[in-house]
Write a protein that holds these residues in place. Sequence first.
Motif, PDB file in Angstrom:
ATOM      1  N   ARG A  22      36.073  40.617  38.922  1.00 38.72           N
ATOM      2  CA  ARG A  22      36.483  39.328  38.389  1.00 38.72           C
ATOM      3  C   ARG A  22      37.813  39.511  37.689  1.00 38.72           C
ATOM      4  NH1 ARG A  22      31.413  36.539  35.263  1.00 38.72           N
ATOM      5  NH2 ARG A  22      30.448  35.589  37.091  1.00 38.72           N
ATOM      6  N   GLY A  23      38.578  38.430  37.632  1.00 39.80           N
ATOM      7  CA  GLY A  23      39.745  38.448  36.765  1.00 39.80           C
ATOM      8  C   GLY A  23      40.979  39.102  37.351  1.00 39.80           C
ATOM      9  N   TRP A  24      41.043  39.260  38.666  1.00 34.76           N
ATOM     10  CA  TRP A  24      42.231  39.858  39.276  1.00 34.76           C
ATOM     11  C   TRP A  24      42.915  38.939  40.268  1.00 34.76           C
ATOM     12  CZ3 TRP A  24      44.811  44.274  38.107  1.00 34.76           C
ATOM     13  CH2 TRP A  24      44.189  45.151  37.203  1.00 34.76           C
ATOM     14  N   MET A  25      42.388  37.753  40.485  1.00 35.27           N
ATOM     15  CA  MET A  25      42.967  36.902  41.529  1.00 35.27           C
ATOM     16  C   MET A  25      44.381  36.436  41.178  1.00 35.27           C
ATOM     17  SD  MET A  25      39.695  34.846  43.090  1.00 35.27           S
ATOM     18  CE  MET A  25      40.675  33.734  44.065  1.00 35.27           C
ATOM     19  N   HIS A  26      44.705  36.360  39.889  1.00 37.78           N
ATOM     20  CA  HIS A  26      46.072  35.956  39.513  1.00 37.78           C
ATOM     21  C   HIS A  26      47.089  36.969  40.028  1.00 37.78           C
ATOM     22  CE1 HIS A  26      44.969  38.852  36.450  1.00 37.78           C
ATOM     23  NE2 HIS A  26      46.256  39.058  36.264  1.00 37.78           N
ATOM     24  N   PRO A 207      51.693  27.908  51.114  1.00 37.66           N
ATOM     25  CA  PRO A 207      50.636  28.742  50.537  1.00 37.66           C
ATOM     26  C   PRO A 207      50.013  28.073  49.317  1.00 37.66           C
ATOM     27  CG  PRO A 207      52.629  30.034  50.913  1.00 37.66           C
ATOM     28  CD  PRO A 207      52.995  28.588  51.115  1.00 37.66           C
ATOM     29  N   ARG A 208      48.692  27.912  49.375  1.00 34.38           N
ATOM     30  CA  ARG A 208      47.955  27.302  48.272  1.00 34.38           C
ATOM     31  C   ARG A 208      46.778  28.202  47.908  1.00 34.38           C
ATOM     32  NH1 ARG A 208      47.596  20.847  49.689  1.00 34.38           N
ATOM     33  NH2 ARG A 208      49.107  20.361  48.078  1.00 34.38           N
ATOM     34  N   PRO A 209      46.243  28.046  46.700  1.00 36.28           N
ATOM     35  CA  PRO A 209      45.136  28.911  46.278  1.00 36.28           C
ATOM     36  C   PRO A 209      43.914  28.745  47.179  1.00 36.28           C
ATOM     37  CG  PRO A 209      46.090  27.777  44.389  1.00 36.28           C
ATOM     38  CD  PRO A 209      46.682  27.136  45.614  1.00 36.28           C
ATOM     39  N   VAL A 211      39.692  30.332  48.124  1.00 34.15           N
ATOM     40  CA  VAL A 211      38.471  30.765  47.458  1.00 34.15           C
ATOM     41  C   VAL A 211      37.509  31.274  48.529  1.00 34.15           C
ATOM     42  CG1 VAL A 211      37.360  28.487  47.585  1.00 34.15           C
ATOM     43  CG2 VAL A 211      36.716  30.069  45.754  1.00 34.15           C
ATOM     44  N   THR A 233      46.028  33.303  48.436  1.00 33.32           N
ATOM     45  CA  THR A 233      46.733  32.084  48.827  1.00 33.32           C
ATOM     46  C   THR A 233      46.907  32.096  50.336  1.00 33.32           C
ATOM     47  OG1 THR A 233      48.948  33.047  48.658  1.00 33.32           O
ATOM     48  CG2 THR A 233      48.066  32.000  46.668  1.00 33.32           C
TER      49      THR A 233
ATOM     50  N   ARG B  12      32.701  25.908  42.603  1.00 37.29           N
ATOM     51  CA  ARG B  12      33.002  26.712  41.409  1.00 37.29           C
ATOM     52  C   ARG B  12      34.497  26.821  41.123  1.00 37.29           C
ATOM     53  NH1 ARG B  12      28.789  31.553  40.616  1.00 37.29           N
ATOM     54  NH2 ARG B  12      26.887  30.393  41.083  1.00 37.29           N
ATOM     55  N   ALA B  13      35.303  25.930  41.674  1.00 41.19           N
ATOM     56  CA  ALA B  13      36.738  25.991  41.413  1.00 41.19           C
ATOM     57  C   ALA B  13      37.338  24.608  41.560  1.00 41.19           C
ATOM     58  CB  ALA B  13      37.426  26.967  42.372  1.00 41.19           C
ATOM     59  N   ARG B  15      41.391  22.638  42.012  1.00 47.16           N
ATOM     60  CA  ARG B  15      42.797  22.868  42.328  1.00 47.16           C
ATOM     61  C   ARG B  15      43.606  21.659  41.880  1.00 47.16           C
ATOM     62  NH1 ARG B  15      44.596  22.963  48.491  1.00 47.16           N
ATOM     63  NH2 ARG B  15      45.088  20.788  48.019  1.00 47.16           N
ATOM     64  N   ARG B  32      42.675  30.614  31.431  1.00 47.60           N
ATOM     65  CA  ARG B  32      41.602  31.599  31.304  1.00 47.60           C
ATOM     66  C   ARG B  32      40.839  31.431  30.001  1.00 47.60           C
ATOM     67  NH1 ARG B  32      43.175  37.299  34.027  1.00 47.60           N
ATOM     68  NH2 ARG B  32      41.026  37.758  33.470  1.00 47.60           N
ATOM     69  N   VAL B  38      36.858  32.399  35.056  1.00 43.57           N
ATOM     70  CA  VAL B  38      36.930  33.838  35.324  1.00 43.57           C
ATOM     71  C   VAL B  38      38.221  34.234  36.024  1.00 43.57           C
ATOM     72  CG1 VAL B  38      34.453  34.242  35.316  1.00 43.57           C
ATOM     73  CG2 VAL B  38      35.562  33.531  37.450  1.00 43.57           C
ATOM     74  N   ASP B  39      38.893  33.319  36.686  1.00 48.43           N
ATOM     75  CA  ASP B  39      40.083  33.661  37.448  1.00 48.43           C
ATOM     76  C   ASP B  39      40.987  32.446  37.540  1.00 48.43           C
ATOM     77  OD1 ASP B  39      40.652  36.266  38.612  1.00 48.43           O
ATOM     78  OD2 ASP B  39      38.695  36.116  39.607  1.00 48.43           O
ATOM     79  N   VAL B  40      42.277  32.713  37.733  1.00 50.27           N
ATOM     80  CA  VAL B  40      43.265  31.648  37.911  1.00 50.27           C
ATOM     81  C   VAL B  40      44.243  32.118  38.989  1.00 50.27           C
ATOM     82  CG1 VAL B  40      45.059  30.256  36.803  1.00 50.27           C
ATOM     83  CG2 VAL B  40      43.106  31.046  35.461  1.00 50.27           C
ATOM     84  N   VAL B  41      44.573  31.243  39.910  1.00 49.59           N
ATOM     85  CA  VAL B  41      45.616  31.565  40.889  1.00 49.59           C
ATOM     86  C   VAL B  41      46.746  30.551  40.747  1.00 49.59           C
ATOM     87  CG1 VAL B  41      46.213  31.631  43.341  1.00 49.59           C
ATOM     88  CG2 VAL B  41      44.135  32.754  42.536  1.00 49.59           C
ATOM     89  N   ALA B  43      49.931  29.360  42.605  1.00 49.57           N
ATOM     90  CA  ALA B  43      50.769  29.375  43.803  1.00 49.57           C
ATOM     91  C   ALA B  43      52.071  28.660  43.467  1.00 49.57           C
ATOM     92  CB  ALA B  43      50.047  28.696  44.964  1.00 49.57           C
ATOM     93  N   VAL B  47      47.830  25.157  41.326  1.00 48.04           N
ATOM     94  CA  VAL B  47      47.063  26.089  40.496  1.00 48.04           C
ATOM     95  C   VAL B  47      45.598  25.908  40.873  1.00 48.04           C
ATOM     96  CG1 VAL B  47      46.394  26.708  38.140  1.00 48.04           C
ATOM     97  CG2 VAL B  47      48.723  25.892  38.595  1.00 48.04           C
ATOM     98  N   ALA B  48      44.851  27.011  40.944  1.00 50.04           N
ATOM     99  CA  ALA B  48      43.397  26.907  41.065  1.00 50.04           C
ATOM    100  C   ALA B  48      42.766  27.672  39.920  1.00 50.04           C
ATOM    101  CB  ALA B  48      42.914  27.461  42.401  1.00 50.04           C
ATOM    102  N   TYR B  50      38.991  29.116  38.559  1.00 54.84           N
ATOM    103  CA  TYR B  50      37.707  29.538  39.117  1.00 54.84           C
ATOM    104  C   TYR B  50      36.709  29.756  37.981  1.00 54.84           C
ATOM    105  CZ  TYR B  50      40.832  30.476  43.021  1.00 54.84           C
ATOM    106  OH  TYR B  50      41.780  30.367  44.011  1.00 54.84           O
ATOM    107  N   ASP B  52      32.542  30.648  36.513  1.00 60.69           N
ATOM    108  CA  ASP B  52      31.443  31.573  36.802  1.00 60.69           C
ATOM    109  C   ASP B  52      30.148  30.848  37.139  1.00 60.69           C
ATOM    110  OD1 ASP B  52      30.747  30.577  34.357  1.00 60.69           O
ATOM    111  OD2 ASP B  52      30.621  32.502  33.324  1.00 60.69           O
ATOM    112  N   LEU B 187      52.829  38.457  37.177  1.00 56.01           N
ATOM    113  CA  LEU B 187      53.418  37.132  37.000  1.00 56.01           C
ATOM    114  C   LEU B 187      54.384  37.138  35.822  1.00 56.01           C
ATOM    115  CD1 LEU B 187      50.250  34.901  37.469  1.00 56.01           C
ATOM    116  CD2 LEU B 187      52.244  34.978  38.981  1.00 56.01           C
TER     117      LEU B 187
END
Lengths: 264, 195
Positions: A22-26, A207-209, A211, A233, B12-13, B15, B32, B38-41, B43, B47-48, B50, B52, B187
């Motif tokens: 968990r916690g590495w997708m950024h 490119p978009r996020p 899952v 992405t 569970r997410a 966007r 966060r 638990v997670d953030v992306v 792009a 932004v997405a 996520y 738990d 980032l």
Amino acid sequence: MVPRLRIVRALGLVTIQDLGRRGWMHAAVPPGGALVRGALRAANRLAGAAEGAAAIEVCGVLRVRADGGAVVVGTPAARVELRDGDELDVASGAATRATYLAVRGGVDAPVVMGSRGGRVVRAGEIVASGEAYGDGDRDRDRDRDRDRDRDRGAIRVVLGPDDDAFATTAVATLLQASYRIRPDSDRVGTRLAGSPLARIAGYVETPRPLVRGALEVPGDGLPIVLGPEHPTTGGYPVIAVVIDDDLDRLFAAPVTATIRFAVV
Amino acid sequence: MTAPAWRRLGDRAVRFARPPGVGARAIVRAARAWPGVVDVVVAMGDVAVYFDAPVATVDGARIAGLAQLGDDGEPAREVELRAVYDGADLDELSRELGVDVAAIHATGAYRVESMGFQPGFAYLVGLDARIAAPRLATPRARVPAGAIGIAGELTGVYPAESPGGWRLIGRVVDAPMLGDAGPRLELGDRVRFVR
């Protein structure tokens, strides 16, 4: 001496997996972990390992031999006590796309970015057990996994988020047609064969996020369900996302299975 | 003020559109801290976030709040990547554009605005418009780890061998872009290529 397994044979994709990170997708690192998480948990429970311990994921064929002493192992369905020199075969196939071999204490593997998973297992090597012992059966989780597996209905999805990328007929097609799992599926994506989902002309891919569980749709219209090693992405539009509780059923489905989707 | 639009990305997410002018790191740090995240992306345009556990809705005020963030509180890291400019597309690209692509690329100052595509891959903005170039029409089946590429007005370094369509101009030679401790770039990093 710690219990050890000698890998006698490993065909297909045989890897060490746990429940992922968990916690590495950024940082563009996907969650990883077992393709069929409930089956990993079940194998660990039967072997006497912590539920989330690392085990061997078998998408193919595996033969192990107890090396230098007795070893207690578990598959999703059985606990097996191997004496020194005993061999055991584990294979995916007609019943499931991925099965697991867990070992008492969990498989010992280094933690990389929060997970012990990812390494490919090859014939000739030794897999040792670690110190992740389970605290006995956890009934709640066992029942939850069993109930989930018993359900043979449609795979439930949340529609969207890229509805605007698709022809008006596409959602109806997705929910009415049946699909099969293509044999070129892997841990990145489960590729489906069946009725194509028509995209609108001129959709601009950016490119978009993404899952795990997203049904991304390339230009040929055949959806790919993203698995544990999915890119974080991607440019293909997502028509729907499989709910987390139904991912194990989808990812466990063998290539002979018929898949249907329904809105949750 | 209307609440920003957001869409569910599964159970569970969620966007939503990336708020303009806010640093990627600041978005990640703020999101966060939301309950259950638990997670953030981040792009380039979206932004997405996520969670738990299943979520059916998200507080629009939280999303609106991201747009009020300033730039990152703490100063950006400065990262130097030692580069050799010998990429497979370098000569052709220099001829096509009529400039010394390597020289221009090596003098640029870049910033990690998004990460995605493959583990540890950083999208770098700040490319000189003179060396912007479209992706290959047909992606290569294999791009080596460490390869430096250009795609449109972005540049980046492939952390691992993979298929890829970016125009290859060189490679990073001093250290891998993805180690056991995590990706070399994060980032918000400010990045320079040193020949």
